[in-house]
Design a protein around this motif. Structure first.
Motif, PDB file in Angstrom:
ATOM      1  N   LEU A   1     -61.738 -13.171  45.496  1.00 44.57           N
ATOM      2  CA  LEU A   1     -62.645 -12.101  45.057  1.00 44.57           C
ATOM      3  C   LEU A   1     -62.886 -11.909  43.526  1.00 44.57           C
ATOM      4  CD1 LEU A   1     -63.834  -9.268  45.859  1.00 44.57           C
ATOM      5  CD2 LEU A   1     -61.926  -8.276  45.350  1.00 44.57           C
ATOM      6  N   ILE A   2     -64.191 -12.605  43.182  1.00 43.85           N
ATOM      7  CA  ILE A   2     -64.395 -12.501  41.601  1.00 43.85           C
ATOM      8  C   ILE A   2     -64.897 -11.137  41.414  1.00 43.85           C
ATOM      9  CG2 ILE A   2     -66.504 -13.497  40.259  1.00 43.85           C
ATOM     10  CD1 ILE A   2     -66.373 -15.952  41.932  1.00 43.85           C
ATOM     11  N   CYS A   3     -64.360 -10.524  40.347  1.00 40.03           N
ATOM     12  CA  CYS A   3     -64.598  -9.117  39.755  1.00 40.03           C
ATOM     13  C   CYS A   3     -65.615  -9.359  38.431  1.00 40.03           C
ATOM     14  CB  CYS A   3     -63.390  -8.654  39.424  1.00 40.03           C
ATOM     15  SG  CYS A   3     -62.380  -8.381  40.699  1.00 40.03           S
ATOM     16  N   GLU A   4     -66.769  -8.892  38.730  1.00 41.02           N
ATOM     17  CA  GLU A   4     -68.093  -9.214  38.126  1.00 41.02           C
ATOM     18  C   GLU A   4     -68.161  -8.544  36.794  1.00 41.02           C
ATOM     19  OE1 GLU A   4     -71.268  -8.969  40.869  1.00 41.02           O
ATOM     20  OE2 GLU A   4     -71.255 -11.064  40.749  1.00 41.02           O
ATOM     21  N   ASP A   5     -67.456  -7.447  36.811  1.00 36.86           N
ATOM     22  CA  ASP A   5     -67.237  -6.636  35.329  1.00 36.86           C
ATOM     23  C   ASP A   5     -65.690  -6.988  34.822  1.00 36.86           C
ATOM     24  OD1 ASP A   5     -68.497  -5.002  33.344  1.00 36.86           O
ATOM     25  OD2 ASP A   5     -67.871  -3.287  34.359  1.00 36.86           O
ATOM     26  N   ASP A   6     -64.966  -7.753  35.128  1.00 31.31           N
ATOM     27  CA  ASP A   6     -63.847  -8.160  34.616  1.00 31.31           C
ATOM     28  C   ASP A   6     -63.828  -8.325  33.009  1.00 31.31           C
ATOM     29  OD1 ASP A   6     -61.075  -8.629  34.190  1.00 31.31           O
ATOM     30  OD2 ASP A   6     -60.974  -9.579  35.977  1.00 31.31           O
ATOM     31  N   ARG A   7     -63.102  -7.690  32.353  1.00 31.56           N
ATOM     32  CA  ARG A   7     -62.887  -7.783  30.925  1.00 31.56           C
ATOM     33  C   ARG A   7     -61.517  -8.747  30.450  1.00 31.56           C
ATOM     34  NH1 ARG A   7     -65.039  -1.927  28.329  1.00 31.56           N
ATOM     35  NH2 ARG A   7     -67.085  -1.907  29.520  1.00 31.56           N
ATOM     36  N   ALA A   8     -60.738  -8.542  31.588  1.00 32.42           N
ATOM     37  CA  ALA A   8     -59.440  -9.166  31.112  1.00 32.42           C
ATOM     38  C   ALA A   8     -59.426 -10.897  31.534  1.00 32.42           C
ATOM     39  CB  ALA A   8     -58.130  -8.790  32.011  1.00 32.42           C
TER      40      ALA A   8
ATOM     41  N   THR B   1     -65.505 -17.526  48.453  1.00 33.65           N
ATOM     42  CA  THR B   1     -65.510 -16.364  47.467  1.00 33.65           C
ATOM     43  C   THR B   1     -66.375 -15.330  47.819  1.00 33.65           C
ATOM     44  OG1 THR B   1     -67.522 -17.553  46.628  1.00 33.65           O
ATOM     45  CG2 THR B   1     -65.416 -18.094  45.459  1.00 33.65           C
ATOM     46  N   GLU B   2     -65.839 -14.088  47.321  1.00 32.45           N
ATOM     47  CA  GLU B   2     -66.749 -12.811  47.465  1.00 32.45           C
ATOM     48  C   GLU B   2     -66.670 -12.529  46.294  1.00 32.45           C
ATOM     49  OE1 GLU B   2     -65.795  -9.793  50.453  1.00 32.45           O
ATOM     50  OE2 GLU B   2     -64.831 -11.448  51.778  1.00 32.45           O
ATOM     51  N   ARG B   3     -67.635 -11.408  46.004  1.00 34.49           N
ATOM     52  CA  ARG B   3     -67.873 -10.696  44.732  1.00 34.49           C
ATOM     53  C   ARG B   3     -68.105  -9.122  44.585  1.00 34.49           C
ATOM     54  NH1 ARG B   3     -70.148 -15.601  41.765  1.00 34.49           N
ATOM     55  NH2 ARG B   3     -70.462 -14.176  39.908  1.00 34.49           N
TER      56      ARG B   3
ATOM     57  N   SER C   1     -64.065  -3.731  37.601  1.00 35.26           N
ATOM     58  CA  SER C   1     -63.015  -4.094  36.483  1.00 35.26           C
ATOM     59  C   SER C   1     -61.793  -5.209  37.299  1.00 35.26           C
ATOM     60  CB  SER C   1     -62.296  -3.225  36.033  1.00 35.26           C
ATOM     61  OG  SER C   1     -61.503  -2.372  36.863  1.00 35.26           O
ATOM     62  N   HIS C   2     -60.879  -5.366  36.288  1.00 35.67           N
ATOM     63  CA  HIS C   2     -59.652  -6.276  36.566  1.00 35.67           C
ATOM     64  C   HIS C   2     -58.849  -5.525  37.674  1.00 35.67           C
ATOM     65  CE1 HIS C   2     -57.219  -9.842  36.001  1.00 35.67           C
ATOM     66  NE2 HIS C   2     -56.242  -9.042  35.880  1.00 35.67           N
ATOM     67  N   SER C   3     -59.361  -4.386  38.013  1.00 34.18           N
ATOM     68  CA  SER C   3     -58.351  -3.819  39.193  1.00 34.18           C
ATOM     69  C   SER C   3     -59.183  -3.415  40.248  1.00 34.18           C
ATOM     70  CB  SER C   3     -57.784  -2.591  38.565  1.00 34.18           C
ATOM     71  OG  SER C   3     -56.918  -2.926  37.284  1.00 34.18           O
ATOM     72  N   PRO C   4     -59.433  -4.132  40.941  1.00 35.78           N
ATOM     73  CA  PRO C   4     -60.350  -3.786  42.266  1.00 35.78           C
ATOM     74  C   PRO C   4     -59.626  -3.209  43.248  1.00 35.78           C
ATOM     75  CG  PRO C   4     -59.829  -6.333  42.408  1.00 35.78           C
ATOM     76  CD  PRO C   4     -59.263  -5.477  41.055  1.00 35.78           C
TER      77      PRO C   4
ATOM     78  N   THR D   1     -61.952  -3.538  48.546  1.00 33.76           N
ATOM     79  CA  THR D   1     -61.156  -4.695  48.483  1.00 33.76           C
ATOM     80  C   THR D   1     -60.410  -4.721  49.696  1.00 33.76           C
ATOM     81  OG1 THR D   1     -60.543  -4.113  46.162  1.00 33.76           O
ATOM     82  CG2 THR D   1     -58.914  -5.198  47.289  1.00 33.76           C
ATOM     83  N   VAL D   2     -60.290  -3.685  50.489  1.00 31.37           N
ATOM     84  CA  VAL D   2     -59.728  -3.606  51.824  1.00 31.37           C
ATOM     85  C   VAL D   2     -60.439  -4.598  52.779  1.00 31.37           C
ATOM     86  CG1 VAL D   2     -59.352  -2.321  54.057  1.00 31.37           C
ATOM     87  CG2 VAL D   2     -58.579  -1.287  51.631  1.00 31.37           C
ATOM     88  N   GLY D   3     -62.177  -4.402  52.726  1.00 31.70           N
ATOM     89  CA  GLY D   3     -62.875  -5.225  53.533  1.00 31.70           C
ATOM     90  C   GLY D   3     -62.529  -6.697  53.144  1.00 31.70           C
TER      91      GLY D   3
END
Length: 247
Positions: free
Chosen positions: A189-196, A218-220, A224-227, A235-237
């Motif tokens: 799971l790529i988190c697109e607004d991740d600052r970490a 992959t999914e997007r 943030s870093h805490s989906p 995230t459940v999906g």
């Protein structure tokens, strides 16, 4: 057919508590979920390498697969390195070869580090200490609200910051002896607004693994870093699809 067990591995500084929202949702859907507390986060005295946590994950997963259960291992952030070194001999493919039932069928990574064996977190980051406040034997993140929770309501971000534990600095310079993604199919799971861990870094890691022969879908999600906190339903999906369920 029963659904796979999900074993959750938290990232650095984190307890398993932030997983509770998605675990509640998954439990209602019939999934057995096992959240793990790792010794690198807050244990006294500070652990000196990854092996204690690798052992925790290995024992937990082995207990499940020895009962004939299928398992999906879910790893967040730094926890991806621990997962990589903890699953030797536990994949469904490996167990089938010796006539045993059960096994790990999927790795589900959430904005996680996925280096090859022998590569520590520090080495994967080029040997620098970005956003780390090092007070050996511990290390903290300098601004965790901005790094982990910037898209949560302010009070929520403060709450989760209060739940962070100091982390063993030595584990950032320790490498796992193996990389489970070489053998076990993975979903990232790529988190697109991740600052970490910047999304472009996540993408590079995925491509590097694929280049080494890994099967990695992959999914997007824009968060943030805490989906699991910012986008729990999404995230459940993602996790349901990692098990092969249509969601």
């Amino acid at each position: 057919m029963s659904k796979p067990t999900m074993v959750f591995i938290p990232g650095a500084w984190h307890t398993p508590e932030p997983f509770k929202v998605i675990i509640a949702k998954l439990s209602i859907l019939g999934y057995k979920c096992i959240p793990l507390s790792l010794l690198a986060a807050g244990h006294e005295p500070a652990v000196l390498d990854l092996q204690p946590d690798i052992d925790i994950v290995h024992r937990t997963v082995q207990d499940e697969v020895d009962q004939g259960h299928l398992v999906v291992v879910v790893a967040h952030s730094w926890g991806g390195i621990v997962a990589g070194g903890a699953l030797d001999g536990l994949s469904k493919t490996e167990r089938e070869k010796s006539g045993r039932k059960g096994g790990v069928v999927k790795l589900a990574y959430m904005c996680a580090f996925i280096p090859p064996e022998g590569v520590s977190l520090a080495k994967a980051l080029g040997g620098e200490d970005p956003e780390w406040d090092v007070q050996e034997p511990w290390v903290n993140w300098k601004n965790p609200i901005d790094g982990f929770y910037h898209d949560l309501p302010a009070e929520e971000g403060k709450y989760w910051k209060s739940k962070l534990a100091r982390h063993s600095y030595a584990t950032f310079h320790a490498a796992a002896p193996s990389a489970a993604w070489r053998i076990i199919p993975s979903r990232y799971l790529i988190c697109e607004d991740d600052r970490a861990i910047k999304p472009e870094i996540q993408e590079i890691m995925v491509q590097n693994c694929r280049g080494l022969g890994a099967e990695m879908e992959t999914e997007r999600v824009f968060c943030s870093h805490s989906p699991f906190l910012a986008k729990p339903d999404e995230t459940v999906g993602f996790l349901r699809r990692a098990t092969g369920e249509e969601a």
